[in-house]
Design a protein around this motif. Structure first.
Motif, short mmCIF file in Angstrom:
data_model
loop_
_atom_site.label_atom_id
_atom_site.label_comp_id
_atom_site.label_asym_id
_atom_site.label_seq_id
_atom_site.Cartn_x
_atom_site.Cartn_y
_atom_site.Cartn_z
N MET A 2 -14.87 -0.17 11.80
CA MET A 2 -14.14 0.11 10.56
C MET A 2 -15.06 0.80 9.57
SD MET A 2 -12.17 -2.54 8.00
CE MET A 2 -13.70 -3.24 7.37
N ALA A 3 -14.58 1.93 9.01
CA ALA A 3 -15.33 2.66 7.99
C ALA A 3 -14.80 2.28 6.61
CB ALA A 3 -15.20 4.16 8.22
N GLU A 4 -15.69 2.26 5.63
CA GLU A 4 -15.30 1.96 4.26
C GLU A 4 -15.87 3.01 3.31
OE1 GLU A 4 -15.24 -2.12 2.84
OE2 GLU A 4 -16.09 -2.76 4.76
N MET A 5 -15.15 3.25 2.22
CA MET A 5 -15.63 4.19 1.22
C MET A 5 -15.09 3.81 -0.14
SD MET A 5 -13.24 7.53 2.09
CE MET A 5 -14.11 8.49 0.85
N ASN A 6 -15.72 4.33 -1.18
CA ASN A 6 -15.30 4.08 -2.56
C ASN A 6 -15.07 5.40 -3.28
OD1 ASN A 6 -15.80 0.96 -3.24
ND2 ASN A 6 -17.43 1.65 -1.86
N VAL A 7 -13.94 5.51 -3.97
CA VAL A 7 -13.63 6.66 -4.81
C VAL A 7 -12.90 6.15 -6.05
CG1 VAL A 7 -13.47 8.36 -2.94
CG2 VAL A 7 -11.44 7.08 -3.62
N SER A 8 -12.78 7.00 -7.04
CA SER A 8 -12.00 6.61 -8.22
C SER A 8 -10.51 6.56 -7.92
CB SER A 8 -12.27 7.58 -9.38
OG SER A 8 -13.58 7.46 -9.85
N CYS A 9 -10.02 7.57 -7.17
CA CYS A 9 -8.59 7.68 -6.91
C CYS A 9 -8.34 8.02 -5.46
CB CYS A 9 -7.97 8.74 -7.82
SG CYS A 9 -6.18 8.95 -7.61
N CYS A 10 -7.43 7.30 -4.83
CA CYS A 10 -6.99 7.59 -3.46
C CYS A 10 -5.54 8.03 -3.51
CB CYS A 10 -7.15 6.36 -2.57
SG CYS A 10 -6.57 6.62 -0.87
N ILE A 11 -5.27 9.25 -3.05
CA ILE A 11 -3.92 9.81 -3.04
C ILE A 11 -3.40 9.78 -1.62
CG2 ILE A 11 -2.54 11.87 -3.47
CD1 ILE A 11 -4.68 12.66 -5.57
N VAL A 12 -2.24 9.18 -1.42
CA VAL A 12 -1.66 9.05 -0.09
C VAL A 12 -0.54 10.08 0.04
CG1 VAL A 12 -0.45 7.53 1.51
CG2 VAL A 12 -2.23 6.61 -0.01
N GLY A 13 -0.77 11.10 0.85
CA GLY A 13 0.23 12.14 1.08
C GLY A 13 -0.23 13.49 0.58
N GLY A 14 -0.28 14.48 1.49
CA GLY A 14 -0.78 15.81 1.14
C GLY A 14 0.31 16.81 0.87
N ALA A 47 -6.07 2.56 6.24
CA ALA A 47 -5.51 3.71 6.94
C ALA A 47 -6.02 3.76 8.37
CB ALA A 47 -5.89 5.01 6.21
N ARG A 48 -5.22 4.41 9.22
CA ARG A 48 -5.61 4.62 10.62
C ARG A 48 -6.06 6.06 10.79
NH1 ARG A 48 -0.46 2.17 11.03
NH2 ARG A 48 -0.54 -0.06 11.59
N THR A 49 -7.15 6.24 11.53
CA THR A 49 -7.67 7.57 11.83
C THR A 49 -7.95 7.65 13.33
OG1 THR A 49 -10.06 7.19 11.70
CG2 THR A 49 -8.87 7.38 9.60
N PRO A 50 -8.16 8.85 13.88
CA PRO A 50 -8.51 8.94 15.30
C PRO A 50 -9.80 8.19 15.64
CG PRO A 50 -7.83 11.09 14.47
CD PRO A 50 -7.94 10.18 13.28
N GLU A 51 -10.66 8.00 14.65
CA GLU A 51 -11.93 7.30 14.89
C GLU A 51 -11.83 5.79 14.69
OE1 GLU A 51 -11.77 9.99 12.68
OE2 GLU A 51 -12.23 11.33 14.35
N GLY A 52 -10.69 5.31 14.17
CA GLY A 52 -10.52 3.90 13.90
C GLY A 52 -10.01 3.68 12.48
N GLU A 53 -10.13 2.44 12.00
CA GLU A 53 -9.58 2.11 10.69
C GLU A 53 -10.51 2.58 9.58
OE1 GLU A 53 -8.42 -1.92 8.20
OE2 GLU A 53 -7.68 -1.68 10.25
N LEU A 54 -9.87 3.05 8.50
CA LEU A 54 -10.59 3.45 7.29
C LEU A 54 -10.09 2.59 6.13
CD1 LEU A 54 -12.40 5.40 5.59
CD2 LEU A 54 -10.34 6.83 5.33
N VAL A 55 -11.01 2.01 5.37
CA VAL A 55 -10.68 1.25 4.18
C VAL A 55 -11.22 2.01 2.97
CG1 VAL A 55 -11.02 -0.89 2.91
CG2 VAL A 55 -10.66 -0.96 5.38
N VAL A 56 -10.31 2.34 2.07
CA VAL A 56 -10.69 3.07 0.85
C VAL A 56 -10.57 2.12 -0.33
CG1 VAL A 56 -10.26 5.06 -0.63
CG2 VAL A 56 -9.84 5.23 1.84
N HIS A 57 -11.66 1.85 -1.02
CA HIS A 57 -11.66 1.06 -2.25
C HIS A 57 -11.60 2.03 -3.43
CE1 HIS A 57 -12.74 -2.56 0.02
NE2 HIS A 57 -13.63 -1.81 0.66
N CYS A 58 -10.72 1.74 -4.39
CA CYS A 58 -10.53 2.70 -5.48
C CYS A 58 -9.99 2.00 -6.72
CB CYS A 58 -9.59 3.81 -5.05
SG CYS A 58 -7.98 3.23 -4.49
N ASP A 59 -10.06 2.72 -7.84
CA ASP A 59 -9.48 2.22 -9.09
C ASP A 59 -7.98 2.45 -9.15
OD1 ASP A 59 -12.00 1.43 -10.14
OD2 ASP A 59 -12.41 3.52 -10.69
#
Length: 414
Positions: free
Chosen positions: A1-13, A146-158
């Motif tokens: 599982m990968a994790e990352m931190n950003v201010s804003c995570c937008i779901v949908g392009g 979120a699911r990715t081809p490499e595995g699960e991604l967890v995005v921490h955000c405000d």
């Protein structure tokens, strides 16, 4: 599982997500856009970029670049009612830099925005990344799984922003209440090849019991055949040949090409919905665009309302996101700012669906031009009224956020 931190995570392009991501990154906010598909290349998305959106491109300083991309420009819109051609809207007098509607496939529009957003190090776009759940803490959303081809991604955000369309996962997981306004129509989408001898302009055609809109995509027509809701199976039961004959009757110059529709597999049903959220947000999460208000295709306003939502959200939320506090009051301000224009447009769409389109589809008498349109043909100045309503709309937004990298560059040069 990968994790990352950003201010804003937008779901949908889509248009709302890409424009918001661009504007936030431009203003110095760390942002990631999660898009579940590998690219933007999908049929049956809106093509109309209205003067209000083109004006935003001008304010961003990228209008000339945008207009260098393949597109069509319509300074007037019209259609064919029965055997009569009518003009409906004249955009040439609008108080904007681009006095026309630009027709550009949505995937080209989104690629253009993504190209400019990538110039900013604060921007990330992750494709093939499907958000499937929200992360909560003490009643507040603090991230996305979120699911990715490499595995699960967890995005921490405000802040999580749902721009994932009318079947939004974000609004579902946030428990936001959807109010259905009803839609008595559906649309059958299909491709038919285009010849050089065909008309250049995209057109709407209305005849006895039938409505069809044709979008010029260069070497083919993207056709939208409007039907009464729930009648697709009945139409299919009449056979593909009968449907081909209907198209040839509406558009005689396509008679030699309707055979390209080999079966019903070549025709896609799009279910039309008109709805809006009772409340667009909860602490840590906001929905905009189709995720907050699914629009009818009437007027082709979907892209432009989504972009306007994104601009308003960026204008209101950039400061709190940079400060890392006071975000929830801003979410309420976004809804308050954008809810009124959304409701106005939806009321007009519902009126047109119920009072005009449904009657046409149910009719069996020859179609005549309404007296209002006859007046517009006699006094063309009246065509400026629908042009302003469609081209600029209610409460248009303007870019209020800075380009921090340009400011830093200017300061360094000084």
């Amino acid at each position: 599982m990968a994790e990352m931190n950003v201010s804003c995570c937008i779901v949908g392009g889509g248009p709302a997500g890409m424009m918001l991501g661009f504007l936030l990154a431009r203003a110095g906010v760390g942002v990631i856009v999660l898009e579940k598909h590998a690219d933007f290349l999908r049929d049956f998305r809106g093509d109309t970029v209205h003067p209000s959106t083109l004006e935003l491109m001008h304010e961003l300083g990228i209008l000339d670049d945008f207009l260098r991309r393949p597109h069509q420009e319509f300074r007037k819109l019209g259609g064919q009612i029965g055997k009569t051609n009518v003009s409906i809207a004249d955009f040439s007098h609008l108080p904007t830099h681009a006095k026309f509607i630009a027709m550009m496939p949505q995937w080209d529009f989104l690629n253009f925005v993504a190209e400019h957003a990538r110039q900013y190090p604060e921007f990330q776009l992750r494709t093939e990344t499907e958000a499937y759940d929200l992360i909560w803490e003490s009643g507040e959303v603090i991230g996305v799984r979120a699911r990715t081809p490499e595995g699960e991604l967890v995005v921490h955000c405000d802040l999580v922003v749902g721009t994932d369309g009318r079947s939004s996962t974000v609004r579902d997981k946030a428990g936001l209440v959807v109010l259905d306004k009803g839609a008595p129509i559906d649309v059958l989408w299909m491709r038919v090849s285009r010849k050089d001898t065909d008309p250049e302009q995209s057109l709407g055609r209305i005849d006895v019991g039938r409505i069809m809109v044709m979008l010029n995509r260069g070497d083919y027509w993207q056709c939208a055949f409007v039907i009464a809701k729930g009648t697709a199976d009945k139409l299919k039961a009449q056979g593909i040949e009968g449907f081909r004959n209907e198209i040839a009757r509406l558009v005689p110059y396509l008679k030699d090409r309707v055979g390209e529709l080999n079966s019903w597999d070549d025709i896609k049903l799009l279910t039309v919905r008109v709805d809006h959220l009772e409340k667009w947000y909860k602490p840590g999460v906001l929905c905009i665009g189709d995720a907050a208000h699914a629009m009818s295709p009437i007027g082709g306003v979907g892209i432009n309302l989504a972009v306007q939502d994104a601009v308003a959200a960026a204008n209101i939320l950039t400061g709190p996101l940079i400060a890392g506090k006071g975000i929830t009051p801003g979410l309420e301000k976004v809804q308050r700012r954008r809810e009124f224009p959304t409701r106005v447009v939806q009321r007009v769409q519902v009126f047109a669906q119920d009072r005009i389109i449904s009657r046409v589809l149910a009719g069996n008498q020859p179609i005549t031009v309404p007296w209002q349109l006859k007046l517009m043909q006699r006094w063309p100045i009246l065509q400026r009224i629908p042009a302003r309503a469609v081209g600029i709309g209610v409460r248009p937004e303007h870019i209020r956020t800075p380009d921090v990298h340009r400011q830093r560059g200017a300061a360094g040069a000084a």
